[in-house]
Structures are given as C-alpha cells and as structure tokens.
Design an enzyme around this catalytic site. Structure first.
Site, PDB file in Angstrom:
ATOM      1  CG  ASN A 186       4.268 120.193 -73.715  1.00  0.00           C
ATOM      2  OD1 ASN A 186       3.530 119.577 -74.488  1.00  0.00           O
ATOM      3  ND2 ASN A 186       3.866 120.613 -72.524  1.00  0.00           N
ATOM      4  CD1 TRP A 187       5.888 121.262 -80.142  1.00  0.00           C
ATOM      5  CD2 TRP A 187       4.743 120.429 -81.882  1.00  0.00           C
ATOM      6  NE1 TRP A 187       6.760 121.122 -81.193  1.00  0.00           N
ATOM      7  CE2 TRP A 187       6.090 120.610 -82.274  1.00  0.00           C
ATOM      8  CE3 TRP A 187       3.844 119.908 -82.817  1.00  0.00           C
ATOM      9  CZ2 TRP A 187       6.548 120.308 -83.561  1.00  0.00           C
ATOM     10  CZ3 TRP A 187       4.292 119.594 -84.091  1.00  0.00           C
ATOM     11  CH2 TRP A 187       5.634 119.808 -84.459  1.00  0.00           C
ATOM     12  CE  LYS A 188       2.592 124.328 -72.758  1.00  0.00           C
ATOM     13  NZ  LYS A 188       2.383 125.025 -71.491  1.00  0.00           N
ATOM     14  CG  HIS A 213       2.630 119.374 -68.574  1.00  0.00           C
ATOM     15  ND1 HIS A 213       1.822 120.439 -68.279  1.00  0.00           N
ATOM     16  CD2 HIS A 213       3.728 119.885 -69.179  1.00  0.00           C
ATOM     17  CE1 HIS A 213       2.409 121.551 -68.691  1.00  0.00           C
ATOM     18  NE2 HIS A 213       3.567 121.244 -69.239  1.00  0.00           N
ATOM     19  CD  GLU A 215      -0.187 123.208 -69.650  1.00  0.00           C
ATOM     20  OE1 GLU A 215      -0.233 122.479 -70.657  1.00  0.00           O
ATOM     21  OE2 GLU A 215       0.522 124.238 -69.592  1.00  0.00           O
ATOM     22  CD  GLU A 275       7.495 121.727 -67.318  1.00  0.00           C
ATOM     23  OE1 GLU A 275       8.038 122.251 -68.287  1.00  0.00           O
ATOM     24  OE2 GLU A 275       6.315 121.329 -67.340  1.00  0.00           O
ATOM     25  N   GLY A 314       4.035 128.996 -69.021  1.00  0.00           N
ATOM     26  CA  GLY A 314       3.163 129.766 -69.903  1.00  0.00           C
ATOM     27  C   GLY A 314       2.848 131.159 -69.382  1.00  0.00           C
ATOM     28  CB  SER A 339       8.510 131.329 -69.080  1.00  0.00           C
ATOM     29  OG  SER A 339       7.103 131.304 -68.891  1.00  0.00           O
ATOM     30  N   GLY A 385       5.820 127.249 -75.076  1.00  0.00           N
ATOM     31  CA  GLY A 385       5.589 128.290 -76.085  1.00  0.00           C
ATOM     32  C   GLY A 385       6.708 128.442 -77.100  1.00  0.00           C
TER      33      GLY A 385
END
Ligand code: PEP
Length: 255
Positions: free
Chosen positions: A13-15, A98, A100, A170, A176, A216, A238
């Site tokens: 997931n490159w966000k 997600h 976020e 998650e 993160g 993570s 990440g």
C-alpha cells in the site's frame, strides 16, 4: 484448517507516496526481486500512478490495485474515482476501508459496504481492511469489533463474490507506528475473522479465504507473522516503498 488451501497474498500500500516518475523507479526496483515469488504480489498505488505502474507490471505477475473507489459508476462526486473507471484501465485490485480512510475521511462501515459492492460488481478484487484502535483493544472488544466491521462490510456479498475478497486485519495502533502485533495477537484476530466468514459463508469458504495481517510488517518480522496458521499474507505500507524489504516479505510468504 489447512493453510495450503489458501493463496498467500503480499500487497503493498503505497498510500500518498510517489510521483509517476518515482513509481516507475520503484517498480524497476521491485520487479527483478519478486520475479520468482511463490505467492501473489500486488501493489496498490495512488490513482495518478496507475497508468505508469500498469505499464511497468506488464509481462510480470504483479497485480495492480487502487487505494479506494466510489460506490457509484459515475456522476457528481468531485474528486472520486469509480470502480468501472479502474477496471477500464486494467486495474485488478482495490483497497477498501483502510483505517486512514476511516479516521481521516469519515469512511464508515456502511460506506465501506457500498464501495465493496461496487468494486465487486465491476469485477475488482477487494482488500477489505478491518482493525481496532488501541483503546478498543484495551477495552477487550477487538474480536467483537472486527466481527462487526466484517459483517457490515460484507452485507449483500454472495458466496461466489467472496472469492474476490481478501480481508486485511490491521490493528490501527500498529499502522505506520513501528509497533507490530505479536504473531500470537495477529493470528488470534485473523482466526476470529475466519470464524466470522465461516458463520456467514460456511467452512469451505472460510478454509479458502485469505486473511492478511497489516501493521508495521517488515523484512525482519514477516517470517514469524506469516508462519502463523491463520495469517495468509500481508498488507504492507512503509516497507512496500523499499524494494529489498518488500522482496524479503514476499520471500517469507513464498516458503
Ligand atoms: C498499511 O498502510 O496498510 C500499513 C500496514 O502500513 P505500515 O506497514 O506502514 O504499518
């Protein structure tokens, strides 16, 4: 339950990272390192990078995904992108729900459900994210919460459609932050999610269902997490931006 029945899927997931030029460079780094993967490898990337990444993924087994999609096919929804728009480009996957999106953009279980149904209608594979906050974990309601998120998200999804759904567990407190769930914690919740799937769709569907862990996961801890009986892969933030680390996780899932 037999883990061999299930596909291991490692998804990046490159966000909100990488311009198209940087995306090409990252793909050039990843491709040679994952070419012998014995698991499914997916990269979910910002909308503006999709063309570049689809082109870069040609001739490889790397699947390409978006990070969200809207529930309508078209219309007055400024700033949104629809599922048929994604499939028309050749995109195969989409992340939905997600944390976020839930935390910063008001995504709810109900909108997650609408987005999933639209994605499945368009023929996309869905990576549905569920997970608890630290406060919810401390309250002891993790299993109940992820069960509720899962049930609402999958409302109206048929057993046949479920074959195109993956759930990523998650824990929000691990995303993160560099804090990873222990292998036991990850496995416990992934198993609880599988039980919910069994209750909704039956044992055969649950046995074949891919549940990822995300939060993570990195080159160092991936092997232990992925060795757990109910952890079938990972959603990687990440570490998916670092080709060597991402490849190491893919290698751990290929064993
Ligand atoms: C994620 O974005 O889904 C994620 C798990 O991020 P990270 O690996 O950086 O914790």
């Amino acid at each position: 339950m037999n883990k061999k029945l299930r596909k291991a899927v490692i998804a990046g997931n490159w966000k909100m990272n990488k311009t198209p030029a940087e995306a090409k460079e990252l793909m050039d780094g990843i491709k040679p390192l994952v070419k012998d993967a014995d698991c499914d490898v997916v990269v979910c990337v910002p909308y503006v990078d999709l063309c570049t990444v689809l082109e870069a993924a040609k001739g490889t087994k790397i699947g390409v995904g978006a990070e969200n999609c809207h529930w309508e096919n078209s219309g007055a929804f400024t700033g949104e992108v629809s599922a048929p728009m994604l499939t028309s480009m050749g995109v195969q996957y989409v992340i939905i729900g997600h944390s976020e999106r839930r935390t910063y953009f008001g995504e709810t279980d109900a909108t997650v459900n609408k987005r999933i149904r639209a994605a499945l209608n368009a023929g996309l594979n869905v990576i549905l994210c569920v997970g608890e906050s630290l406060e919810q974990r401390e309250q002891g309601i993790t299993a109940e919460l992820v069960a509720m998120q899962t049930k609402i998200a999958l409302g109206g999804v048929t057993k046949d459609e479920l074959k195109k759904v993956i759930i990523a567990y998650e824990p929000i407190w691990a995303i993160g932050t560099g804090k990873t769930a222990t292998a036991e914690q990850a496995n416990e919740v992934c198993a609880a999610i599988r039980s919910v799937i069994e209750g909704l769709y039956g044992k055969d569907a649950a046995d074949a269902f891919t549940v990822q862990y995300g939060g993570s996961m990195n080159a160092k801890n991936a092997a232990e997490l992925l060795a757990q009986p109910d952890v079938d892969g990972g959603l990687i933030g990440g570490a998916s931006l670092k080709p060597a680390d991402f490849a190491e996780i893919v290698k751990a899932a290929s064993k």
